[in-house]
Design a protein around this motif. Sequence first.
Motif, mmCIF file in Angstrom:
data_model
loop_
_atom_site.group_PDB
_atom_site.id
_atom_site.type_symbol
_atom_site.label_atom_id
_atom_site.label_comp_id
_atom_site.label_asym_id
_atom_site.label_seq_id
_atom_site.Cartn_x
_atom_site.Cartn_y
_atom_site.Cartn_z
ATOM 1 N N GLY A 152 0.840 -1.190 0.000
ATOM 2 C CA GLY A 152 0.000 0.000 0.000
ATOM 3 C C GLY A 152 0.873 1.236 0.000
ATOM 4 N N PRO A 153 0.402 2.331 -0.573
ATOM 5 C CA PRO A 153 1.234 3.533 -0.685
ATOM 6 C C PRO A 153 1.232 4.375 0.583
ATOM 7 C CG PRO A 153 -0.895 3.944 -1.688
ATOM 8 C CD PRO A 153 -0.925 2.511 -1.221
ATOM 9 N N VAL A 159 -0.864 7.951 -9.933
ATOM 10 C CA VAL A 159 0.122 8.143 -10.999
ATOM 11 C C VAL A 159 1.528 7.954 -10.455
ATOM 12 C CG1 VAL A 159 1.093 9.774 -12.655
ATOM 13 C CG2 VAL A 159 -1.385 9.661 -12.329
ATOM 14 N N GLN A 160 1.827 8.617 -9.345
ATOM 15 C CA GLN A 160 3.154 8.453 -8.744
ATOM 16 C C GLN A 160 3.373 7.011 -8.315
ATOM 17 O OE1 GLN A 160 3.989 10.461 -4.974
ATOM 18 N NE2 GLN A 160 5.520 8.889 -4.609
ATOM 19 N N ASN A 161 2.365 6.403 -7.689
ATOM 20 C CA ASN A 161 2.496 5.018 -7.234
ATOM 21 C C ASN A 161 2.785 4.083 -8.403
ATOM 22 O OD1 ASN A 161 -0.337 5.564 -5.012
ATOM 23 N ND2 ASN A 161 1.822 6.093 -4.716
ATOM 24 N N LEU A 162 2.090 4.294 -9.518
ATOM 25 C CA LEU A 162 2.297 3.472 -10.705
ATOM 26 C C LEU A 162 3.708 3.651 -11.254
ATOM 27 C CD1 LEU A 162 0.862 1.542 -12.747
ATOM 28 C CD2 LEU A 162 0.371 3.578 -14.121
ATOM 29 N N VAL A 163 4.158 4.897 -11.347
ATOM 30 C CA VAL A 163 5.498 5.189 -11.865
ATOM 31 C C VAL A 163 6.562 4.564 -10.972
ATOM 32 C CG1 VAL A 163 7.168 7.037 -12.274
ATOM 33 C CG2 VAL A 163 4.812 7.281 -13.087
ATOM 34 N N SER A 206 16.034 1.323 -1.399
ATOM 35 C CA SER A 206 16.127 2.573 -2.153
ATOM 36 C C SER A 206 14.813 3.050 -2.740
ATOM 37 C CB SER A 206 17.142 2.410 -3.297
ATOM 38 O OG SER A 206 18.418 2.079 -2.800
ATOM 39 N N LEU A 207 13.966 2.125 -3.186
ATOM 40 C CA LEU A 207 12.749 2.492 -3.903
ATOM 41 C C LEU A 207 11.480 1.970 -3.240
ATOM 42 C CD1 LEU A 207 14.007 1.733 -7.537
ATOM 43 C CD2 LEU A 207 13.864 3.975 -6.425
ATOM 44 N N GLY A 208 11.614 1.277 -2.127
ATOM 45 C CA GLY A 208 10.447 0.664 -1.493
ATOM 46 C C GLY A 208 9.613 1.593 -0.640
ATOM 47 N N GLY A 209 10.160 2.734 -0.267
ATOM 48 C CA GLY A 209 9.463 3.631 0.654
ATOM 49 C C GLY A 209 8.108 4.136 0.193
ATOM 50 N N PRO A 210 7.954 4.535 -1.066
ATOM 51 C CA PRO A 210 6.661 5.109 -1.482
ATOM 52 C C PRO A 210 5.498 4.123 -1.512
ATOM 53 C CG PRO A 210 8.432 5.875 -2.917
ATOM 54 C CD PRO A 210 9.002 4.778 -2.078
ATOM 55 N N VAL A 247 -0.228 -4.520 -9.783
ATOM 56 C CA VAL A 247 -0.326 -5.511 -10.849
ATOM 57 C C VAL A 247 0.113 -4.888 -12.177
ATOM 58 C CG1 VAL A 247 -1.881 -6.953 -12.212
ATOM 59 C CG2 VAL A 247 -2.135 -6.849 -9.722
ATOM 60 N N VAL A 248 -0.493 -3.768 -12.527
ATOM 61 C CA VAL A 248 -0.209 -3.116 -13.810
ATOM 62 C C VAL A 248 1.205 -2.529 -13.838
ATOM 63 C CG1 VAL A 248 -0.893 -1.237 -15.365
ATOM 64 C CG2 VAL A 248 -2.643 -2.638 -14.248
#
Length: 264
Positions: A152-153, A159-163, A206-210, A247-248
């Motif tokens: 979960g974000p 949009v940010q979550n998808l990116v 590094s990228l898991g925080g959001p 998923v997407v």
Amino acid sequence: MSSHDIFIGETIGTAILTLLGGGVCAAVTFKRSKAFEAGWVAIAFGWGFAVLTGAYLAGGVSGAHLNPAVTLGLAIEGGTKWSDVPLYLVSQLFGAMIGAVLVWLAYYGQFHAHLTDREVLAAHNGSADDEGLVDPKAAPEAGPVLGVFSTGPEIRNMVQNLVTEIIATVVLVLAILTQGLNAEGNGLGVLGALITALVVVGIGLSLGGPTGYAINPVRDLGPRIVHALLPLPNKGGSDWSYAWVPVVGPLIGGALAGAIYQLF
């Protein structure tokens, strides 16, 4: 490899990956766990070791994709036959659901204690009756233990979550695809599982925080389905309005990684 090999390898490998990955989330989440509040570093390394274990188990049987984004990237790159892709995806989803059920069984007492703890319920849902139960209609989209099962974000911006999920998955799948590139033209073999596990740890840190870095559609979708089906008291919602992002996003990331590998 045969269809039987793909099904067995991907089912067992993804089940173990999800069991150990979901297990570390449970260990850190539950107040009655010895690892309670161990933190994000524990989660990142726990998921890395989960990938390592699942990949070692399944590598010699199915190739240890364990992730539809990896399967898609390999199909675009040419290393996996498109006709095998549906079987890989079904096997991975089935394995992820099995792994999520095993997490529930392993932490059965902790689930019950956590979900009937008045302090936990008050913090998450706002109120509870004298028996420690909450009105299901008042439960938020993401229940108090959904994080054990799915991502979960922190900031809910689709949009940010998808990116974020796309970027993180491109890193993962590119790292996997390039393991076959060296001076002799040979792959890294079993060493590749260790490298992939360390890449997963790096992505988490590094990228898991959001978003909590799903980077694997079935790792998120399979356990989310199990969360929705399990008879857990006060479990809250499964947050289906967000479920499409993990998923997407990884599927787009896997496809982009395959295309980047082919082009460059």
